[in-house]
Design a protein around this motif. Structure first.
Motif, PDB file in Angstrom:
ATOM      1  N   GLY A 191      41.479  68.521  89.286  1.00 54.31           N
ATOM      2  CA  GLY A 191      41.319  69.315  90.499  1.00 54.31           C
ATOM      3  C   GLY A 191      40.889  70.747  90.257  1.00 54.31           C
ATOM      4  O   GLY A 191      41.164  71.620  91.076  1.00 54.31           O
ATOM      5  N   ALA A 192      40.193  71.000  89.158  1.00 54.55           N
ATOM      6  CA  ALA A 192      39.730  72.349  88.845  1.00 54.55           C
ATOM      7  C   ALA A 192      38.586  72.767  89.767  1.00 54.55           C
ATOM      8  O   ALA A 192      37.893  71.929  90.352  1.00 54.55           O
ATOM      9  N   ASP A 193      38.372  74.070  89.858  1.00 57.05           N
ATOM     10  CA  ASP A 193      37.244  74.576  90.635  1.00 57.05           C
ATOM     11  C   ASP A 193      35.920  74.195  89.991  1.00 57.05           C
ATOM     12  O   ASP A 193      34.908  74.064  90.687  1.00 57.05           O
ATOM     13  N   PHE A 194      35.926  74.032  88.683  1.00 56.43           N
ATOM     14  CA  PHE A 194      34.691  73.700  87.972  1.00 56.43           C
ATOM     15  C   PHE A 194      35.021  72.855  86.756  1.00 56.43           C
ATOM     16  O   PHE A 194      36.030  73.083  86.085  1.00 56.43           O
ATOM     17  N   VAL A 195      34.174  71.870  86.480  1.00 57.80           N
ATOM     18  CA  VAL A 195      34.277  71.055  85.271  1.00 57.80           C
ATOM     19  C   VAL A 195      33.092  71.387  84.384  1.00 57.80           C
ATOM     20  O   VAL A 195      31.931  71.247  84.804  1.00 57.80           O
ATOM     21  N   ALA A 196      33.345  71.866  83.171  1.00 54.50           N
ATOM     22  CA  ALA A 196      32.278  72.242  82.240  1.00 54.50           C
ATOM     23  C   ALA A 196      32.051  71.122  81.229  1.00 54.50           C
ATOM     24  O   ALA A 196      32.986  70.685  80.556  1.00 54.50           O
ATOM     25  N   HIS A 197      30.815  70.682  81.125  1.00 56.12           N
ATOM     26  CA  HIS A 197      30.470  69.624  80.168  1.00 56.12           C
ATOM     27  C   HIS A 197      29.845  70.179  78.894  1.00 56.12           C
ATOM     28  O   HIS A 197      29.528  69.419  77.980  1.00 56.12           O
ATOM     29  N   GLY A 198      29.638  71.483  78.846  1.00 55.76           N
ATOM     30  CA  GLY A 198      29.093  72.129  77.662  1.00 55.76           C
ATOM     31  C   GLY A 198      29.232  73.635  77.799  1.00 55.76           C
ATOM     32  O   GLY A 198      29.466  74.158  78.892  1.00 55.76           O
ATOM     33  N   PHE A 199      29.085  74.351  76.689  1.00 58.48           N
ATOM     34  CA  PHE A 199      29.270  75.799  76.728  1.00 58.48           C
ATOM     35  C   PHE A 199      28.153  76.502  77.491  1.00 58.48           C
ATOM     36  O   PHE A 199      28.384  77.551  78.106  1.00 58.48           O
ATOM     37  N   ASP A 200      26.937  75.959  77.465  1.00 61.33           N
ATOM     38  CA  ASP A 200      25.859  76.559  78.247  1.00 61.33           C
ATOM     39  C   ASP A 200      26.177  76.480  79.736  1.00 61.33           C
ATOM     40  O   ASP A 200      25.974  77.452  80.479  1.00 61.33           O
ATOM     41  N   GLU A 201      26.658  75.320  80.167  1.00 58.86           N
ATOM     42  CA  GLU A 201      27.027  75.131  81.566  1.00 58.86           C
ATOM     43  C   GLU A 201      28.191  76.054  81.949  1.00 58.86           C
ATOM     44  O   GLU A 201      28.193  76.653  83.038  1.00 58.86           O
ATOM     45  N   LEU A 202      29.157  76.190  81.055  1.00 58.47           N
ATOM     46  CA  LEU A 202      30.291  77.071  81.295  1.00 58.47           C
ATOM     47  C   LEU A 202      29.826  78.515  81.431  1.00 58.47           C
ATOM     48  O   LEU A 202      30.277  79.247  82.332  1.00 58.47           O
TER      49      LEU A 202
END
Length: 208
Positions: A191-202
């Motif tokens: 239930g996070a505000d954002f799910v990061a699949h990689g450091f670039d996306e983060l």
């Protein structure tokens, strides 16, 4: 940018310690006659030693167990490393003026003993450890302590972790929450505000 400050969990978020932690828990628990498969020790991730012992059904003295755990960890600690791209992310965020910190359930003695090689104090402005607050994640106290140290408004802060307890702590503290997908099998369920699949996306999310 919507964020002025970003705090990170360490294990499983910036630093790849998964196998190190599993092996350490297994070896330490074995000393008390508790024999479990490696994956069964995942319930100990993201919480304090005392809470983890309860989840694992180990009725032992937490301080004594912590000493044995640290001794066991020493044998595997050399296997821990930054996830590829993690250090570069921190340097990039700092170059954009974000205040950076770590909020971890690690206690001071193990942090100083095993995380020195990562030179996190050179990359971050604040490091909040389990010893710094009475309550720990998923309670908001560690993140609120970070915000006080950083003189930051929680509504302009983000917390990045790999466990549902990280998301819960962020929400309770008024931080935006991000869970990383590389250390959790079903990150969307947190239930996070954002799910990061990689450091670039983060990085794109944090700098938006």
């Amino acid at each position: 940018m919507r964020f002025t400050h970003v705090a990170f969990d360490l294990d499983g978020t910036l630093i790849d310690t998964e196998q190190v932690l599993l092996k350490t828990w297994q070896q330490a628990a074995r000393g008390y006659g508790r024999e479990l498969d490696l994956d069964e020790f995942r319930v100990a991730f993201g919480i304090t030693t005392e809470d983890a012992l309860g989840r694992l059904g180990l009725d032992v003295n937490p301080s004594e167990f912590a000493r044995r755990w640290n001794d066991a960890y020493a044998g595997f600690a050399g296997e821990a490393a930054f996830f590829p791209g993690a250090r570069e992310l921190l340097l990039s965020l700092a170059s954009h003026g974000l205040g950076l910190g770590a909020v971890t359930s690690r206690e001071r003695d193990e942090y100083e003993r095993f995380f020195g090689k990562f030179r996190l104090d050179e990359l971050m402005d604040q490091v909040v450890l389990a010893d710094d607050t009475e309550r720990h994640k998923p309670a908001p106290d560690p993140l609120l302590h970070f915000a006080r140290l950083a003189v930051a408004d929680p509504s302009h802060c983000a917390y990045v972790g790999d466990q549902p307890s990280d998301v819960q702590a962020a929400r309770a503290a008024g931080f935006a929450s991000c869970i990383v997908a590389w250390s959790h099998p079903h990150p969307e369920e947190a239930g996070a505000d954002f799910v990061a699949h990689g450091f670039d996306e983060l990085e794109r999310w944090l700098l938006a």
